[in-house]
Design a protein around this motif. Sequence first.
Motif, short mmCIF file in Angstrom:
data_model
loop_
_atom_site.label_atom_id
_atom_site.label_comp_id
_atom_site.label_asym_id
_atom_site.label_seq_id
_atom_site.Cartn_x
_atom_site.Cartn_y
_atom_site.Cartn_z
N ARG A 1 0.82 -1.21 0.00
CA ARG A 1 0.00 0.00 0.00
C ARG A 1 0.85 1.26 0.00
NH1 ARG A 1 -5.25 0.56 3.69
NH2 ARG A 1 -6.53 0.74 1.86
N ARG A 2 1.93 1.23 0.73
CA ARG A 2 2.82 2.38 0.81
C ARG A 2 3.45 2.67 -0.55
NH1 ARG A 2 6.97 2.73 5.65
NH2 ARG A 2 5.34 3.96 6.59
N VAL A 3 3.85 1.62 -1.25
CA VAL A 3 4.45 1.79 -2.58
C VAL A 3 3.42 2.34 -3.56
CG1 VAL A 3 5.47 0.56 -4.52
CG2 VAL A 3 6.15 -0.03 -2.19
N LEU A 4 2.21 1.83 -3.52
CA LEU A 4 1.16 2.30 -4.41
C LEU A 4 0.84 3.77 -4.13
CD1 LEU A 4 -0.88 1.67 -6.62
CD2 LEU A 4 -2.46 0.92 -4.84
N GLY A 5 0.80 4.15 -2.87
CA GLY A 5 0.55 5.55 -2.51
C GLY A 5 1.63 6.47 -3.04
N ARG A 6 2.88 6.03 -2.97
CA ARG A 6 3.99 6.84 -3.48
C ARG A 6 3.94 6.95 -5.00
NH1 ARG A 6 9.01 4.98 0.41
NH2 ARG A 6 8.14 5.93 2.28
N VAL A 7 3.59 5.87 -5.66
CA VAL A 7 3.48 5.89 -7.12
C VAL A 7 2.37 6.85 -7.54
CG1 VAL A 7 2.84 4.52 -9.15
CG2 VAL A 7 4.46 3.61 -7.49
N LEU A 8 1.23 6.82 -6.85
CA LEU A 8 0.14 7.74 -7.16
C LEU A 8 0.54 9.19 -6.92
CD1 LEU A 8 -2.95 5.81 -5.76
CD2 LEU A 8 -2.40 6.26 -8.15
N LEU A 9 1.27 9.43 -5.84
CA LEU A 9 1.74 10.78 -5.53
C LEU A 9 2.70 11.27 -6.60
CD1 LEU A 9 1.83 13.20 -3.64
CD2 LEU A 9 3.68 12.06 -2.40
N LEU A 10 3.63 10.44 -7.03
CA LEU A 10 4.57 10.82 -8.07
C LEU A 10 3.85 11.08 -9.40
CD1 LEU A 10 7.60 8.46 -7.41
CD2 LEU A 10 7.50 10.94 -7.11
N GLY A 11 2.85 10.28 -9.70
CA GLY A 11 2.07 10.49 -10.91
C GLY A 11 1.32 11.82 -10.88
N ALA A 12 0.75 12.13 -9.73
CA ALA A 12 0.03 13.41 -9.59
C ALA A 12 0.99 14.59 -9.73
CB ALA A 12 -0.68 13.46 -8.25
N LEU A 13 2.16 14.49 -9.12
CA LEU A 13 3.15 15.56 -9.23
C LEU A 13 3.63 15.73 -10.67
CD1 LEU A 13 5.27 14.99 -6.00
CD2 LEU A 13 3.64 16.83 -6.46
N ALA A 14 3.82 14.62 -11.37
CA ALA A 14 4.24 14.70 -12.77
C ALA A 14 3.14 15.35 -13.61
CB ALA A 14 4.55 13.30 -13.30
N GLY A 15 1.89 15.05 -13.35
CA GLY A 15 0.78 15.66 -14.07
C GLY A 15 0.71 17.16 -13.84
N VAL A 16 0.91 17.58 -12.60
CA VAL A 16 0.91 19.01 -12.29
C VAL A 16 2.06 19.71 -13.00
CG1 VAL A 16 1.28 20.68 -10.43
CG2 VAL A 16 -0.30 18.78 -10.10
N ALA A 17 3.24 19.09 -12.99
CA ALA A 17 4.39 19.68 -13.65
C ALA A 17 4.15 19.82 -15.16
CB ALA A 17 5.63 18.84 -13.39
N LEU A 18 3.56 18.81 -15.77
CA LEU A 18 3.27 18.86 -17.21
C LEU A 18 2.24 19.94 -17.52
CD1 LEU A 18 3.68 17.68 -20.03
CD2 LEU A 18 1.88 16.04 -19.49
N ALA A 19 1.19 20.03 -16.73
CA ALA A 19 0.17 21.05 -16.95
C ALA A 19 0.75 22.45 -16.80
CB ALA A 19 -0.99 20.85 -15.97
N LEU A 20 1.59 22.65 -15.81
CA LEU A 20 2.24 23.95 -15.59
C LEU A 20 3.16 24.30 -16.75
CD1 LEU A 20 2.67 26.35 -13.73
CD2 LEU A 20 4.47 25.06 -12.59
N ARG A 21 3.89 23.32 -17.23
CA ARG A 21 4.80 23.55 -18.37
C ARG A 21 4.02 23.96 -19.61
NH1 ARG A 21 7.84 18.92 -21.56
NH2 ARG A 21 8.70 20.19 -23.20
N ARG A 22 2.94 23.28 -19.90
CA ARG A 22 2.12 23.61 -21.08
C ARG A 22 1.50 25.00 -20.93
NH1 ARG A 22 -0.90 18.15 -23.15
NH2 ARG A 22 1.01 17.08 -23.72
N TYR A 23 1.06 25.34 -19.73
CA TYR A 23 0.49 26.67 -19.50
C TYR A 23 1.53 27.75 -19.74
CZ TYR A 23 -1.46 30.68 -17.09
OH TYR A 23 -1.89 31.94 -16.78
N LEU A 24 2.72 27.55 -19.22
CA LEU A 24 3.78 28.55 -19.39
C LEU A 24 4.22 28.66 -20.84
CD1 LEU A 24 5.90 27.88 -16.19
CD2 LEU A 24 4.34 29.79 -16.64
N GLU A 25 4.26 27.57 -21.58
CA GLU A 25 4.61 27.62 -22.99
C GLU A 25 3.57 28.41 -23.77
OE1 GLU A 25 5.00 23.59 -24.23
OE2 GLU A 25 7.03 23.40 -23.45
N ARG A 26 2.32 28.25 -23.42
CA ARG A 26 1.25 28.97 -24.11
C ARG A 26 1.37 30.46 -23.84
NH1 ARG A 26 -3.92 30.72 -22.79
NH2 ARG A 26 -3.61 29.97 -20.69
N GLU A 27 1.74 30.84 -22.61
CA GLU A 27 1.87 32.24 -22.25
C GLU A 27 3.06 32.89 -22.95
OE1 GLU A 27 0.04 34.31 -20.17
OE2 GLU A 27 -1.43 32.72 -20.30
#
Length: 69
Positions: free
Chosen positions: A2-28
């Motif tokens: 469970r601990r490993v799965l929680g960390r994988v989900l957290l890393l996936g969410a952080l990667a998604g936020v980073a990608l969304a922020l990058r695309r937003y900044l590129e558009r700006e």
Amino acid sequence: MRRVLGRVLLLGALAGVALALRRYLEREEGGEEVAEITFDDGSARVLAAGSAEGRELSEVARKLVELGL
């Protein structure tokens, strides 16, 4: 396990936020705004925001929003 799965989900969410922020900044930075008009027959036309047709379409859309349509 469970601990490993929680960390994988957290890393996936952080990667998604980073990608969304990058695309937003590129558009700006320099992304060109466009308007796409799709007709009833399925054909489409793309207009650049800086073109005369794009500015005209923008004015029509602004008036429609003001009227509440």
